[in-house]
Design a protein around this motif. Structure first.
Motif, PDB file in Angstrom:
ATOM      1  N   GLY A 171       2.320  -9.912 -13.929  1.00 25.67           N
ATOM      2  CA  GLY A 171       2.740  -9.056 -14.876  1.00 25.67           C
ATOM      3  C   GLY A 171       2.600  -7.679 -14.657  1.00 25.67           C
ATOM      4  N   GLN A 172       1.068  -7.224 -14.214  1.00 22.05           N
ATOM      5  CA  GLN A 172       0.645  -5.924 -13.811  1.00 22.05           C
ATOM      6  C   GLN A 172       1.551  -5.291 -12.540  1.00 22.05           C
ATOM      7  N   VAL A 173       1.705  -6.079 -11.727  1.00 19.29           N
ATOM      8  CA  VAL A 173       2.534  -5.268 -10.337  1.00 19.29           C
ATOM      9  C   VAL A 173       3.966  -5.159 -10.949  1.00 19.29           C
ATOM     10  N   THR A 174       4.436  -6.030 -11.864  1.00 22.27           N
ATOM     11  CA  THR A 174       5.666  -5.992 -12.254  1.00 22.27           C
ATOM     12  C   THR A 174       5.851  -4.801 -13.075  1.00 22.27           C
ATOM     13  N   ALA A 175       5.343  -4.369 -13.961  1.00 21.02           N
ATOM     14  CA  ALA A 175       5.210  -3.385 -14.824  1.00 21.02           C
ATOM     15  C   ALA A 175       4.852  -1.977 -13.916  1.00 21.02           C
ATOM     16  N   SER A 176       4.211  -2.168 -12.971  1.00 24.46           N
ATOM     17  CA  SER A 176       4.030  -0.787 -11.771  1.00 24.46           C
ATOM     18  C   SER A 176       5.044  -0.626 -11.247  1.00 24.46           C
ATOM     19  N   THR A 177       5.952  -1.714 -10.638  1.00 25.35           N
ATOM     20  CA  THR A 177       7.019  -1.418  -9.889  1.00 25.35           C
ATOM     21  C   THR A 177       8.303  -0.946 -10.780  1.00 25.35           C
ATOM     22  N   LEU A 178       8.444  -1.167 -11.912  1.00 28.16           N
ATOM     23  CA  LEU A 178       9.243  -0.668 -13.043  1.00 28.16           C
ATOM     24  C   LEU A 178       8.938   0.750 -13.315  1.00 28.16           C
ATOM     25  N   ILE A 179       7.749   0.900 -13.268  1.00 27.78           N
ATOM     26  CA  ILE A 179       7.256   2.474 -13.542  1.00 27.78           C
ATOM     27  C   ILE A 179       7.662   3.617 -12.099  1.00 27.78           C
ATOM     28  N   LEU A 180       7.102   2.921 -11.009  1.00 25.49           N
ATOM     29  CA  LEU A 180       7.121   3.416  -9.851  1.00 25.49           C
ATOM     30  C   LEU A 180       8.591   3.725  -9.122  1.00 25.49           C
ATOM     31  N   LEU A 181       9.480   2.740  -9.389  1.00 24.47           N
ATOM     32  CA  LEU A 181      10.651   2.592  -8.608  1.00 24.47           C
ATOM     33  C   LEU A 181      11.507   3.992  -8.579  1.00 24.47           C
ATOM     34  N   PRO A 182      11.852   4.343  -9.999  1.00 21.37           N
ATOM     35  CA  PRO A 182      12.604   5.574 -10.241  1.00 21.37           C
ATOM     36  C   PRO A 182      11.994   6.861  -9.658  1.00 21.37           C
ATOM     37  N   VAL A 184      11.715  11.233  -5.805  1.00 20.35           N
ATOM     38  CA  VAL A 184      10.778  12.050  -4.787  1.00 20.35           C
ATOM     39  C   VAL A 184      11.106  11.920  -3.399  1.00 20.35           C
ATOM     40  N   ASP A 185      11.303  10.498  -3.063  1.00 23.24           N
ATOM     41  CA  ASP A 185      11.165  10.208  -1.502  1.00 23.24           C
ATOM     42  C   ASP A 185      12.765   9.929  -1.248  1.00 23.24           C
ATOM     43  N   LEU A 187       5.010   7.346  -1.387  1.00 28.06           N
ATOM     44  CA  LEU A 187       5.281   6.789  -2.999  1.00 28.06           C
ATOM     45  C   LEU A 187       6.160   5.409  -2.460  1.00 28.06           C
ATOM     46  N   THR A 188       7.058   5.580  -1.370  1.00 26.80           N
ATOM     47  CA  THR A 188       7.833   4.411  -1.074  1.00 26.80           C
ATOM     48  C   THR A 188       6.953   3.209  -0.811  1.00 26.80           C
ATOM     49  N   ILE A 189       5.698   3.429  -0.003  1.00 20.40           N
ATOM     50  CA  ILE A 189       4.882   2.463   0.311  1.00 20.40           C
ATOM     51  C   ILE A 189       4.332   1.673  -0.558  1.00 20.40           C
ATOM     52  N   VAL A 190       3.927   2.482  -1.760  1.00 22.50           N
ATOM     53  CA  VAL A 190       3.268   2.078  -3.002  1.00 22.50           C
ATOM     54  C   VAL A 190       4.140   1.073  -3.546  1.00 22.50           C
ATOM     55  N   THR A 191       5.350   1.660  -3.815  1.00 23.02           N
ATOM     56  CA  THR A 191       6.500   0.768  -4.641  1.00 23.02           C
ATOM     57  C   THR A 191       6.816  -0.406  -3.878  1.00 23.02           C
ATOM     58  N   LEU A 192       6.993  -0.381  -2.572  1.00 23.88           N
ATOM     59  CA  LEU A 192       7.258  -1.478  -1.956  1.00 23.88           C
ATOM     60  C   LEU A 192       6.057  -2.631  -1.897  1.00 23.88           C
ATOM     61  N   ARG A 193       4.896  -2.082  -1.982  1.00 25.91           N
ATOM     62  CA  ARG A 193       3.637  -3.052  -2.015  1.00 25.91           C
ATOM     63  C   ARG A 193       3.706  -3.682  -3.331  1.00 25.91           C
ATOM     64  N   VAL A 194       3.823  -2.917  -4.545  1.00 22.01           N
ATOM     65  CA  VAL A 194       3.900  -3.656  -5.832  1.00 22.01           C
ATOM     66  C   VAL A 194       5.051  -4.410  -5.924  1.00 22.01           C
ATOM     67  N   GLY A 195       6.185  -4.040  -5.539  1.00 20.53           N
ATOM     68  CA  GLY A 195       7.480  -4.797  -5.728  1.00 20.53           C
ATOM     69  C   GLY A 195       7.386  -6.125  -5.031  1.00 20.53           C
ATOM     70  N   ILE A 196       7.145  -6.050  -3.774  1.00 18.27           N
ATOM     71  CA  ILE A 196       7.070  -7.263  -3.006  1.00 18.27           C
ATOM     72  C   ILE A 196       6.032  -8.171  -3.480  1.00 18.27           C
TER      73      ILE A 196
END
Length: 307
Positions: free
Chosen positions: A193-204, A209-210, A41-50
């Motif tokens: 916009g898509q990856v920004t929205a994904s980051t906001l959902i995934l970060l918390p 979890v991780d 999950l950390t990898i996925v969040t870093l992926r969309v955040g960066i």
């Protein structure tokens, strides 16, 4: 009102589709390096955040600005859920239970689901018999190339259904993403916009979890892989994805899932000294036939010659 698209892909669109398959095929290599130090999950969040930071930087440099419409941002949220959050979570969990070969075959069913979903929801993407034949041929080609014996593994049924669920989510995302052309949103802004929205959902969720990242135990190779995953396999890849979606529609853009295994095998043979076997070539030939049937140009010419 549904914006119309050109169902026949020209050489430019095919080139973009092939490049997209290479970028997404490379993501498996980057993830393979990163999982040595970081949880999924950390990898996925870093992926969309960066990727989000990268894409907004590109947008600003070329004179684009974030949209002010709440309707557009709500659409970004929906796209982020369907195209990132739901499928990424299902695939990450599924691959902890089943072999990657089986996961790849199940994921390659995405165009089949897309043909069905797009055919029901989009009046201008009704499936033709030739397109259905092409999708099935391509899917069989992927199964042949990866290896059908992988399907015989004793695997968790729920994990298999999770990968299928991810493929269905991708299918709905392709259909849902057609709205951005109607809204007049530039593909760079749509991707950002898509990856920004994904980051906001995934970060918390990732923090819960991780936990936090132990930077001292994270190698430089991992950080290089994360940057490659975020910039090449996500930021640049999604600009191509939304551009192809805008030009050629949901069914055609998700043909990339048939090409990704081809890219992975060819990249492995070129750079990782992996063997290119006859079964791989046979699978690629079947995929090529399938893609040519979906495109229809060659088959129409053959029909006119033999008519």
């Amino acid at each position: 009102m549904t914006p119309t698209i050109n169902h026949s892909m020209n050489s430019k669109v095919w080139a973009m589709l092939i490049l997209l398959s290479i970028l997404w095929g490379g993501s498996f290599f980057f993830v393979g390096v990163a999982v040595n130090d970081l949880p999924p999950l950390t990898i996925v969040t870093l992926r969309v955040g960066i990727a989000a930071f990268t894409l907004w930087g590109i947008a600003m440099m070329i004179g684009l600005r974030p949209p002010k419409s709440l309707k557009v941002w709500a659409s970004f949220l929906g796209m982020g859920l369907l195209n990132n959050v739901i499928p990424f979570a299902l695939i990450v969990w599924g691959q902890t239970q089943i072999a990657s070969g089986l996961a790849s075959i199940l994921n390659a069913a995405t165009p089949i689901f897309t043909v069905v979903v797009a055919g029901i929801l989009l009046p201008d993407e009704r499936p033709t018999p030739l397109k259905l034949i092409g999708v099935v041929l391509g899917f069989v080609g992927v199964a042949v190339m990866i290896g059908v014996p992988a399907l015989g593994d004793e695997s968790n049924l729920l994990a298999q259904l999770a990968i299928v669920g991810a493929a269905i989510s991708y299918a709905f995302a392709g259909v849902y993403g057609r709205r951005f052309k109607l809204l007049g949103v530039n593909p760079v802004i749509t991707a950002a916009g898509q990856v920004t929205a994904s980051t906001l959902i995934l970060l918390p969720i990732a923090i819960l979890v991780d936990g936090t990242i132990d930077v001292d135990k994270t190698s430089m190779n991992t950080w290089i892989a994360i940057v490659g995953l975020a910039v090449a396999s996500t930021a640049i890849a999604y600009v191509l994805y939304f551009r192809i979606l805008e030009l050629a529609g949901a069914t055609n853009v998700l043909l990339v899932t048939l090409l990704v295994p081809v890219s992975a095998v060819l990249l492995g043979s070129l750079f990782l000294n992996e063997s290119l076997e006859m079964i791989h070539i046979l699978g690629m030939v079947l995929i090529a036939f399938g893609l040519s049937a979906i495109d229809g140009h060659l088959w129409q010419k053959m029909k006119s010659v033999f008519a």
